[in-house]
Scaffold this motif. Sequence first.
Motif, mmCIF file in Angstrom:
data_model
loop_
_atom_site.group_PDB
_atom_site.id
_atom_site.type_symbol
_atom_site.label_atom_id
_atom_site.label_comp_id
_atom_site.label_asym_id
_atom_site.label_seq_id
_atom_site.Cartn_x
_atom_site.Cartn_y
_atom_site.Cartn_z
ATOM 1 N N ASN A 17 7.028 10.265 3.625
ATOM 2 C CA ASN A 17 6.869 9.333 2.513
ATOM 3 C C ASN A 17 5.600 9.571 1.715
ATOM 4 N N CYS A 18 4.505 9.894 2.406
ATOM 5 C CA CYS A 18 3.190 9.869 1.758
ATOM 6 C C CYS A 18 2.598 11.256 1.513
ATOM 7 N N CYS A 28 2.382 4.415 5.517
ATOM 8 C CA CYS A 28 3.631 3.707 5.246
ATOM 9 C C CYS A 28 4.211 3.042 6.488
ATOM 10 N N CYS A 80 5.304 6.333 -2.845
ATOM 11 C CA CYS A 80 3.903 6.249 -2.409
ATOM 12 C C CYS A 80 2.957 6.483 -3.587
ATOM 13 N N TRP A 85 2.722 -0.126 -3.686
ATOM 14 C CA TRP A 85 3.657 0.412 -2.691
ATOM 15 C C TRP A 85 2.907 0.605 -1.375
ATOM 16 N N GLY A 136 4.996 0.859 1.692
ATOM 17 C CA GLY A 136 5.988 1.525 2.525
ATOM 18 C C GLY A 136 7.313 1.486 1.784
#
Lengths: 101, 215
Positions: free
Chosen positions: A8-9, A63, B77, B90, B92
């Motif tokens: 995600n990051c 996240c 993200c 944001w 998650g």
Amino acid sequence: MLLISCPNCGPRDETEFHYGGQAHVAYPEDPYALNDREWAEYLFYRDNTKGAYAERWVHSTGCRQWFNMLRDTVSYEIQAVYPMGAAAPTTTAQAPEGASK
Amino acid sequence: MVETAAATPSNQNGSVVRAARRSPAAHLAGTFEAASLAGVAEIKEIPFQTMAGIRVQRDGDAGARVAAVSGGLPAACGEVVQNGGLSTLWLGPAEFLVIAPENAHASLGGDLLQALTEALGDGQGQVVDLSANRTIFELSGTKAREVLEKGCSLDLHPRAFKAGTAVSTEIGHIPAILWKSGEDTFQVLPRASFADFLGRWLVDGMREFASPEVP
């Protein structure tokens, strides 16, 4: 320090993550059917692989999502990052000399 | 949560709340002022902002209803959605933080939490009042990035970390949200119990810029 690519990051320092142990250890279908030895093996016994090892990680400072990672326990090379629930990808990476699965 | 001392007669204009509250870094106000150098590296606390933690799937019905109140939910993200006085960060894939001015809080007559809770309805997710969870440090000035780089391993260069980006990461070994709100302005959001430590850490990092340059 490892630089881990969170799905995600993106790439973040290892300190932002927590380790979740070996991946793909299935919960027994009927825990009550297990004897003490089998239960102990489910709880405590894990592979001690030399080479590619599938493990779970969580990006706890970012996240807060879990993911799986295939990491070489000898070279620390991260070979794959894949989602929870997915099967471990087969690697073409050469197993180090003397490695046994 | 929402049902705080809002409507009691003695708290008509929030005076009771304003008198009783104390921000997590209130004791550092003097230290911040002494450490700041105008235009180079300045730090101040922006306390008491209203914050709502939201957990909802953004592509579902409940997510759409919540997005209508917050002015949109960021998709990836780093993204921040700003709408009116509300900023939604944001955190998650299904976790967001709404930041609003203090007047949006029920204790001062606002209805943000109420509106978000009603928008969520019986949909899957949660809306939690996190106003007291974090405080905000605003670090600004031409050397602000250099101060942060002492304790943050992310690439903060403008080509990689653009204004309007917010990420949850580590600063000075503690978890914090870092929000680049302007070209030379960063909002750092530590949890309240880390505010003293991180405030002093940043002041320490600013010290070299507040001193005359050694030739």
